[in-house]
Design a protein around this motif. Structure first.
Motif, PDB file in Angstrom:
ATOM      1  N   ASP A 103       0.851  -1.188   0.000  1.00 52.55           N
ATOM      2  CA  ASP A 103       0.000   0.000   0.000  1.00 52.55           C
ATOM      3  C   ASP A 103       0.887   1.238   0.000  1.00 52.55           C
ATOM      4  OD1 ASP A 103      -1.947   1.916   0.237  1.00 52.55           O
ATOM      5  OD2 ASP A 103      -2.549   1.387   2.276  1.00 52.55           O
ATOM      6  N   TYR A 104       1.159   1.758  -1.200  1.00 57.94           N
ATOM      7  CA  TYR A 104       2.002   2.952  -1.308  1.00 57.94           C
ATOM      8  C   TYR A 104       1.333   4.171  -0.702  1.00 57.94           C
ATOM      9  CZ  TYR A 104       4.611   6.798  -3.465  1.00 57.94           C
ATOM     10  OH  TYR A 104       5.335   7.939  -3.671  1.00 57.94           O
ATOM     11  N   ASP A 105       0.003   4.224  -0.760  1.00 60.41           N
ATOM     12  CA  ASP A 105      -0.727   5.445  -0.425  1.00 60.41           C
ATOM     13  C   ASP A 105      -0.891   5.655   1.076  1.00 60.41           C
ATOM     14  OD1 ASP A 105      -2.044   7.831  -0.860  1.00 60.41           O
ATOM     15  OD2 ASP A 105      -4.005   6.872  -1.110  1.00 60.41           O
ATOM     16  N   ARG A 106       0.186   5.670   1.784  1.00 60.26           N
ATOM     17  CA  ARG A 106       0.203   6.047   3.196  1.00 60.26           C
ATOM     18  C   ARG A 106       1.622   6.502   3.524  1.00 60.26           C
ATOM     19  NH1 ARG A 106       2.594   1.845   5.970  1.00 60.26           N
ATOM     20  NH2 ARG A 106       2.610  -0.160   4.883  1.00 60.26           N
ATOM     21  N   LEU A 107       1.721   7.455   4.432  1.00 67.42           N
ATOM     22  CA  LEU A 107       3.038   7.952   4.784  1.00 67.42           C
ATOM     23  C   LEU A 107       3.811   6.923   5.595  1.00 67.42           C
ATOM     24  CD1 LEU A 107       2.527  11.694   5.803  1.00 67.42           C
ATOM     25  CD2 LEU A 107       2.973  10.710   3.542  1.00 67.42           C
ATOM     26  N   SER A 108       5.104   6.868   5.353  1.00 67.49           N
ATOM     27  CA  SER A 108       6.001   6.124   6.236  1.00 67.49           C
ATOM     28  C   SER A 108       6.206   6.939   7.505  1.00 67.49           C
ATOM     29  CB  SER A 108       7.347   5.905   5.537  1.00 67.49           C
ATOM     30  OG  SER A 108       7.996   7.159   5.349  1.00 67.49           O
ATOM     31  N   ASP A 109       6.894   6.356   8.462  1.00 64.87           N
ATOM     32  CA  ASP A 109       7.228   7.118   9.672  1.00 64.87           C
ATOM     33  C   ASP A 109       8.057   8.355   9.309  1.00 64.87           C
ATOM     34  OD1 ASP A 109       5.885   5.281  11.225  1.00 64.87           O
ATOM     35  OD2 ASP A 109       7.693   4.180  11.807  1.00 64.87           O
ATOM     36  N   MET A 110       8.962   8.202   8.349  1.00 60.55           N
ATOM     37  CA  MET A 110       9.761   9.337   7.906  1.00 60.55           C
ATOM     38  C   MET A 110       8.880  10.402   7.266  1.00 60.55           C
ATOM     39  SD  MET A 110      12.505  11.016   7.543  1.00 60.55           S
ATOM     40  CE  MET A 110      13.849   9.876   7.960  1.00 60.55           C
ATOM     41  N   GLY A 111       7.941   9.977   6.441  1.00 58.81           N
ATOM     42  CA  GLY A 111       7.042  10.931   5.809  1.00 58.81           C
ATOM     43  C   GLY A 111       6.235  11.726   6.812  1.00 58.81           C
ATOM     44  N   GLN A 112       5.821  11.071   7.879  1.00 61.60           N
ATOM     45  CA  GLN A 112       5.096  11.772   8.931  1.00 61.60           C
ATOM     46  C   GLN A 112       5.992  12.807   9.608  1.00 61.60           C
ATOM     47  OE1 GLN A 112       1.980  11.728   9.731  1.00 61.60           O
ATOM     48  NE2 GLN A 112       2.074  12.957  11.595  1.00 61.60           N
ATOM     49  N   ARG A 113       7.237  12.441   9.888  1.00 60.00           N
ATOM     50  CA  ARG A 113       8.162  13.380  10.534  1.00 60.00           C
ATOM     51  C   ARG A 113       8.451  14.570   9.626  1.00 60.00           C
ATOM     52  NH1 ARG A 113      10.697   8.459  12.095  1.00 60.00           N
ATOM     53  NH2 ARG A 113      12.391   8.735  10.579  1.00 60.00           N
ATOM     54  N   GLN A 114       8.642  14.305   8.328  1.00 65.47           N
ATOM     55  CA  GLN A 114       8.892  15.398   7.385  1.00 65.47           C
ATOM     56  C   GLN A 114       7.742  16.408   7.399  1.00 65.47           C
ATOM     57  OE1 GLN A 114       9.184  12.928   3.936  1.00 65.47           O
ATOM     58  NE2 GLN A 114      11.426  12.814   3.966  1.00 65.47           N
TER      59      GLN A 114
ATOM     60  N   THR B 173      -7.134  14.161  -2.929  1.00 66.95           N
ATOM     61  CA  THR B 173      -7.981  13.301  -2.091  1.00 66.95           C
ATOM     62  C   THR B 173      -7.306  11.995  -1.701  1.00 66.95           C
ATOM     63  OG1 THR B 173      -9.053  12.223  -3.993  1.00 66.95           O
ATOM     64  CG2 THR B 173     -10.037  14.276  -3.186  1.00 66.95           C
ATOM     65  N   LEU B 174      -6.035  11.801  -2.085  1.00 68.02           N
ATOM     66  CA  LEU B 174      -5.332  10.580  -1.703  1.00 68.02           C
ATOM     67  C   LEU B 174      -4.961  10.617  -0.223  1.00 68.02           C
ATOM     68  CD1 LEU B 174      -2.996  10.170  -4.809  1.00 68.02           C
ATOM     69  CD2 LEU B 174      -5.218   9.103  -4.386  1.00 68.02           C
ATOM     70  N   ARG B 175      -4.819   9.432   0.360  1.00 71.03           N
ATOM     71  CA  ARG B 175      -4.538   9.359   1.791  1.00 71.03           C
ATOM     72  C   ARG B 175      -3.213  10.018   2.142  1.00 71.03           C
ATOM     73  NH1 ARG B 175      -4.202   3.588   4.771  1.00 71.03           N
ATOM     74  NH2 ARG B 175      -4.040   3.119   2.558  1.00 71.03           N
ATOM     75  N   ARG B 176      -2.200   9.864   1.274  1.00 69.74           N
ATOM     76  CA  ARG B 176      -0.908  10.473   1.596  1.00 69.74           C
ATOM     77  C   ARG B 176      -0.975  11.996   1.562  1.00 69.74           C
ATOM     78  NH1 ARG B 176      -0.509   7.773  -3.329  1.00 69.74           N
ATOM     79  NH2 ARG B 176       0.372   8.861  -5.151  1.00 69.74           N
ATOM     80  N   HIS B 177      -1.863  12.556   0.752  1.00 66.16           N
ATOM     81  CA  HIS B 177      -2.077  14.007   0.774  1.00 66.16           C
ATOM     82  C   HIS B 177      -2.700  14.434   2.090  1.00 66.16           C
ATOM     83  CE1 HIS B 177      -2.614  13.625  -3.884  1.00 66.16           C
ATOM     84  NE2 HIS B 177      -1.345  13.532  -3.516  1.00 66.16           N
ATOM     85  N   GLN B 178      -3.738  13.723   2.493  1.00 62.96           N
ATOM     86  CA  GLN B 178      -4.449  14.071   3.721  1.00 62.96           C
ATOM     87  C   GLN B 178      -3.561  13.888   4.943  1.00 62.96           C
ATOM     88  OE1 GLN B 178      -7.755  11.426   3.204  1.00 62.96           O
ATOM     89  NE2 GLN B 178      -8.745  12.721   1.681  1.00 62.96           N
ATOM     90  N   GLN B 179      -2.743  12.827   4.957  1.00 62.31           N
ATOM     91  CA  GLN B 179      -1.842  12.602   6.078  1.00 62.31           C
ATOM     92  C   GLN B 179      -0.747  13.668   6.130  1.00 62.31           C
ATOM     93  OE1 GLN B 179      -0.622   8.538   5.321  1.00 62.31           O
ATOM     94  NE2 GLN B 179      -2.197   7.710   6.676  1.00 62.31           N
ATOM     95  N   THR B 180      -0.277  14.111   4.960  1.00 60.28           N
ATOM     96  CA  THR B 180       0.729  15.173   4.935  1.00 60.28           C
ATOM     97  C   THR B 180       0.145  16.465   5.479  1.00 60.28           C
ATOM     98  OG1 THR B 180       1.879  14.158   3.066  1.00 60.28           O
ATOM     99  CG2 THR B 180       2.265  16.518   3.440  1.00 60.28           C
TER     100      THR B 180
END
Length: 227
Positions: free
Chosen positions: A18-29, A51-58
């Motif tokens: 599942d690419y469409d979620r932030l890694s721990d590093m992505g969350q820290r960034q 509307t992608l999850r990684r956009h919303q999590q960022t």
């Protein structure tokens, strides 16, 4: 003049199911970018995200770091193309998974060589990746967001959170770049990178591209990622 800040999402889960979620590093960034802006008193008048999850999590990470509570406008035209569909359009066979750490770099390079070729053919209209819009429609989704910003936020600071494809497409549109140059911009944009446009009701103008001011300290030198 207003300023539009376009942010590529933090590091996602490349190579996972599942690419469409932030890694721990992505969350820290993402949180660090919010903290950076908060330290400088940055104020946003509006927020727009894909509307992608990684956009919303960022956006959630930026909001956490900066103490923001905006309700973002969700804009599906800012969603990324499907890189797997692009590659399948020119290479229908499954890509080999690395069997060892030694194999990983070359297979990684092979993935992006195929992606570059697939993007060029999609942009030229030579292939139609399954489940994806035409490139013309993709561009229209991105430029529609730019039009919305110019029409509704004159003189304001606007934050836009998206992906490398839409952001490089926006830059290519504003600068009148060739498809080949737009692809090169796309493949070099870094996670959580900031691109800035100034805008008035008639046009956008590029101020900066692919910057990481929030990671410009020695303690963050290992936080710079691309995928």
């Amino acid at each position: 003049m207003g300023t539009l800040y376009l942010v590529r999402h933090g590091q996602a889960s490349f190579g996972s199911d599942d690419y469409d979620r932030l890694s721990d590093m992505g969350q820290r960034q993402s949180v660090q970018l919010g903290r950076y802006w908060a330290e400088r008193g940055m104020v946003f008048d509006a927020v727009i995200t894909g509307t992608l999850r990684r956009h919303q999590q960022t956006w959630a990470g930026i909001a956490e770091g900066a103490g923001l509570s905006h309700e973002p406008l969700a804009w599906a035209g800012l969603n990324e193309y499907d890189s797997e569909a692009v590659i399948r359009a020119i290479h229908p066979h499954p890509l080999q998974k690395p069997r060892s750490a030694a194999e990983a770099p070359e297979l990684y390079r092979h993935h992006f060589r195929l992606l570059r070729d697939g993007l060029a053919q999609w942009m030229a209209g030579t292939v139609s990746p399954q489940g994806m819009p035409s490139y013309t429609e993709f561009v229209r989704g991105v430029t529609g967001a730019l039009d919305h910003v110019r029409a509704n936020h004159h003189g304001q600071n606007v934050l836009l959170v998206s992906s490398g494809g839409p952001i490089s497409t926006a830059v290519g549109h504003v600068l009148g770049l060739s498809p080949e140059a737009t692809i090169e911009l796309n493949l070099r944009i870094r996670n959580s990178a900031v691109t800035e446009f100034q805008f008035n009701p008639k046009r956008h103008t590029l101020l900066s591209y692919n910057t990481l001011p929030h990671l410009d300290r020695a303690e963050f030198r290992d936080w710079m990622t691309y995928a």
